[in-house]
Design a protein around this motif. Structure first.
Motif, short mmCIF file in Angstrom:
data_model
loop_
_atom_site.label_atom_id
_atom_site.label_comp_id
_atom_site.label_asym_id
_atom_site.label_seq_id
_atom_site.Cartn_x
_atom_site.Cartn_y
_atom_site.Cartn_z
N GLY A 356 0.79 -1.22 0.00
CA GLY A 356 0.00 0.00 0.00
C GLY A 356 0.82 1.27 0.00
N VAL A 357 2.11 1.18 -0.34
CA VAL A 357 2.96 2.37 -0.34
C VAL A 357 3.53 2.61 -1.74
N HIS A 358 3.48 3.85 -2.21
CA HIS A 358 4.27 4.21 -3.39
C HIS A 358 4.91 5.57 -3.16
N VAL A 359 6.01 5.79 -3.86
CA VAL A 359 6.82 6.98 -3.62
C VAL A 359 6.87 7.79 -4.92
N LEU A 360 6.50 9.05 -4.82
CA LEU A 360 6.50 9.93 -5.98
C LEU A 360 7.63 10.93 -5.87
N HIS A 361 8.31 11.17 -7.00
CA HIS A 361 9.47 12.06 -6.98
C HIS A 361 9.07 13.50 -7.30
N ALA A 362 9.76 14.44 -6.67
CA ALA A 362 9.62 15.86 -7.02
C ALA A 362 11.02 16.39 -7.30
N GLY A 363 11.67 16.98 -6.30
CA GLY A 363 13.02 17.51 -6.50
C GLY A 363 14.07 16.44 -6.29
N THR A 364 14.16 15.50 -7.23
CA THR A 364 15.20 14.48 -7.16
C THR A 364 16.09 14.58 -8.39
N GLY A 365 17.31 14.11 -8.26
CA GLY A 365 18.23 14.00 -9.39
C GLY A 365 19.06 12.75 -9.19
N THR A 366 19.90 12.46 -10.16
CA THR A 366 20.77 11.30 -9.99
C THR A 366 22.22 11.77 -10.03
N ALA A 367 23.03 11.13 -9.20
CA ALA A 367 24.47 11.39 -9.18
C ALA A 367 25.16 10.09 -8.85
N ALA A 368 26.17 9.74 -9.63
CA ALA A 368 26.92 8.49 -9.44
C ALA A 368 25.96 7.31 -9.30
N GLY A 369 24.90 7.32 -10.13
CA GLY A 369 23.98 6.19 -10.15
C GLY A 369 22.98 6.18 -9.01
N GLY A 370 23.12 7.07 -8.04
CA GLY A 370 22.18 7.09 -6.91
C GLY A 370 21.28 8.30 -6.98
N LEU A 371 20.27 8.29 -6.09
CA LEU A 371 19.30 9.38 -6.06
C LEU A 371 19.77 10.46 -5.09
N VAL A 372 19.68 11.73 -5.52
CA VAL A 372 20.06 12.85 -4.65
C VAL A 372 18.98 13.92 -4.68
N THR A 373 19.00 14.81 -3.70
CA THR A 373 18.03 15.90 -3.68
C THR A 373 18.37 16.93 -4.77
N ALA A 374 17.33 17.54 -5.34
CA ALA A 374 17.52 18.55 -6.38
C ALA A 374 16.39 19.57 -6.32
N GLY A 375 15.93 19.88 -5.10
CA GLY A 375 14.84 20.85 -4.98
C GLY A 375 14.32 20.88 -3.57
N GLY A 376 13.29 21.70 -3.33
CA GLY A 376 12.75 21.89 -2.00
C GLY A 376 11.94 20.69 -1.53
N ARG A 377 10.81 20.45 -2.22
CA ARG A 377 10.06 19.24 -1.90
C ARG A 377 10.68 18.11 -2.72
N VAL A 378 11.10 17.05 -2.05
CA VAL A 378 11.91 16.02 -2.70
C VAL A 378 11.08 14.80 -3.10
N LEU A 379 10.33 14.27 -2.15
CA LEU A 379 9.53 13.07 -2.41
C LEU A 379 8.16 13.24 -1.77
N SER A 380 7.16 12.54 -2.31
CA SER A 380 5.84 12.42 -1.70
C SER A 380 5.63 10.94 -1.45
N VAL A 381 5.59 10.54 -0.21
CA VAL A 381 5.35 9.14 0.11
C VAL A 381 3.85 8.95 0.30
N VAL A 382 3.24 8.06 -0.47
CA VAL A 382 1.79 7.87 -0.44
C VAL A 382 1.46 6.53 0.18
#
Ligand code: AMP
Ligand code: GLY
Length: 417
Positions: A356-382
């Motif tokens: 029952g969980v999904h994760v939506l991206h907002a301010g995310t980016g990728t660096a060295a193959g991993g996920l990094v922050t790239a903005g104010g609101r980063v993720l929405s966990v539903v």
């Protein structure tokens, strides 16, 4: 149906998730998108606020429908350009998007359409604003007339803070103005209505949490969490909003020759004196969309297409899950005053592995193959579950799996609802 969706936030990730799973969608491109969206749709690079560039992309993709997520492209005239190219678009022309783009215009429309809202004065000088502040009294509500990404409104008991914000708004340039209005008490509700310019179809109501901190403390943000449905709301709430707010507004805009085609976001307060409009937006709300769409069982693509082509009166009734949905926003260090980029994000796959969980991206980016922050609101966990409590437990179980250096989130989203 070939669909082009414009935007790159968690709202657009939620829209993309629903559209991608919809049998009515044959192809989905999101521009510019984000790393989460790229996992479920094609992405294309575009300057979202460049009307000619978006229209050209829609033509190149042979799109049957363009859906515009954020307000800035709408206010910039992106929907006008796509419509002029003969492609159906879900999103109002710039003239109708002024409902969100100018608080003063929204007040003018509401007055003309007899829509209940806070008493307000549009002020062009600081003397006028000071006079209005004194006559309405505390708590003070001071709104920048223009678009400010949810940050142009100050609600404060402090007369000096109110004065300073008003001063900042009126002194920006010669034409700038500020709206000073009466304080509305009571719980807030977001009700989204699809509009084809004539007809209106309401979606499920939601509530969002605008302040940064637990217990509704700290600065206003774009929104730190949301839930749907609203078990405590009056049974006739949706019908009241449609009849007293959405339809009169849509009719007034049509009468002026600027029909509203797209999403009319009615932000309302249930005050002790009845329903009042706090604000209109001309697009889906973020983060409310994340919870509203998590419960929609009908075809989103068909509904948006019906709105874009003036056929909402033929749309079958929308079906909603009995499940509740709760979303918790994870923001980066410094939000909302600033945002920090490049912080490592871990645990998203572990969160998504939960029931029952999904994760939506907002301010995310990728660096060295991993996920990094790239903005104010980063993720929405539903989280989805039985009742608000079940959905809330799922959302926070997801949040517990995720770590962001310096990350911030509220611990009381939908608590006690
Ligand atoms: P707006 O951008 O107009 O939605 O304002 C942002 C937030 O400020 C709203 O969601 C409310 O929480 C608050 N707010 C706006 N107008 C009022 C008002 N007249 N009375 C009380 N709170 C308000
Ligand atoms: N959640 C508030 C907004 O989208 O404006």
């Amino acid at each position: 149906m070939r669909i082009l969706l414009i935007g790159s936030g968690a709202r657009e990730h939620a829209l993309a998730r629903s559209l991608a799973a919809d049998p009515a969608t044959s192809a989905l491109t999101v521009a510019p998108g984000n790393p989460g969206i790229a996992a479920l749709a094609d992405t294309a690079d575009v300057q979202a606020t460049d009307p000619a560039a978006v229209a050209a992309l829609a033509q190149q993709l042979d799109a049957d429908l363009v859906v515009v997520g954020p307000e800035a492209p709408l206010v910039a005239g992106v929907a006008d350009a796509v419509r002029a190219a003969g492609i159906p678009v879900f999103g109002p022309d710039a003239a109708a998007a002024r409902l969100e783009g100018s608080k003063a215009f929204a007040k003018e429309i509401m007055a003309a359409a007899n829509v209940p809202t806070a008493m307000a004065r549009v002020c062009r000088t600081i003397d006028e604003a000071d006079d209005a502040l004194d006559s309405f009294g505390a708590p003070h509500v001071v709104k920048d007339d223009g678009l400010a990404a949810g940050k142009g409104v100050v609600v404060t008991g402090d007369r000096q803070v109110a004065h300073d914000h008003a001063h900042g708004c009126v002194s920006r340039d010669r034409r700038s103005s500020v709206v000073v209005e009466e304080y509305l008490d009571g719980p807030e509700i977001s009700l989204f209505c699809l509009s084809d310019g004539t007809h209106v179809v309401p979606l499920a109501p939601a509530q969002d949490f605008k302040r940064l901190g637990d217990g509704d403390t700290g600065p206003n943000t774009g929104g730190m969490g949301a839930y749907s449905p609203l078990p405590w709301a009056p049974a006739d709430l949706t019908e009241q909003v449609v009849q007293r707010v959405a339809l009169p507004t849509v009719r007034e805009l049509a009468r002026r020759g600027t029909p509203f085609v797209g999403l009319l976001y009615c932000g309302l307060a249930l005050t002790s004196r009845g329903l009042r409009v706090v604000e209109f937006n001309a697009r889906f709300g973020d983060p409310e969309t994340q919870v509203v769409l998590a419960r929609l069982e009908s075809s989103l693509a068909s509904a948006l297409y019906a709105a874009a082509t003036g056929q909402l009166d033929t749309l079958p009734d929308l079906r909603w899950s009995d499940d509740a949905a709760v979303t918790v926003v994870l923001a980066s260090a410094g939000y909302p005053a600033s945002s920090r980029s490049g912080d490592v994000i871990t645990g998203v796959p572990a969160a998504e592995a939960l029931d029952g969980v999904h994760v939506l991206h907002a301010g995310t980016g990728t660096a060295a193959g991993g996920l990094v922050t790239a903005g104010g609101r980063v993720l929405s966990v539903v989280g989805r579950g039985a009742g608000i409590a079940g959905a809330r437990a799922a959302a926070y179980a997801g949040v517990q799996q995720i770590a962001i250096d310096g990350g911030q989130f509220r611990t009381d989203i939908a608590a006690g609802r």
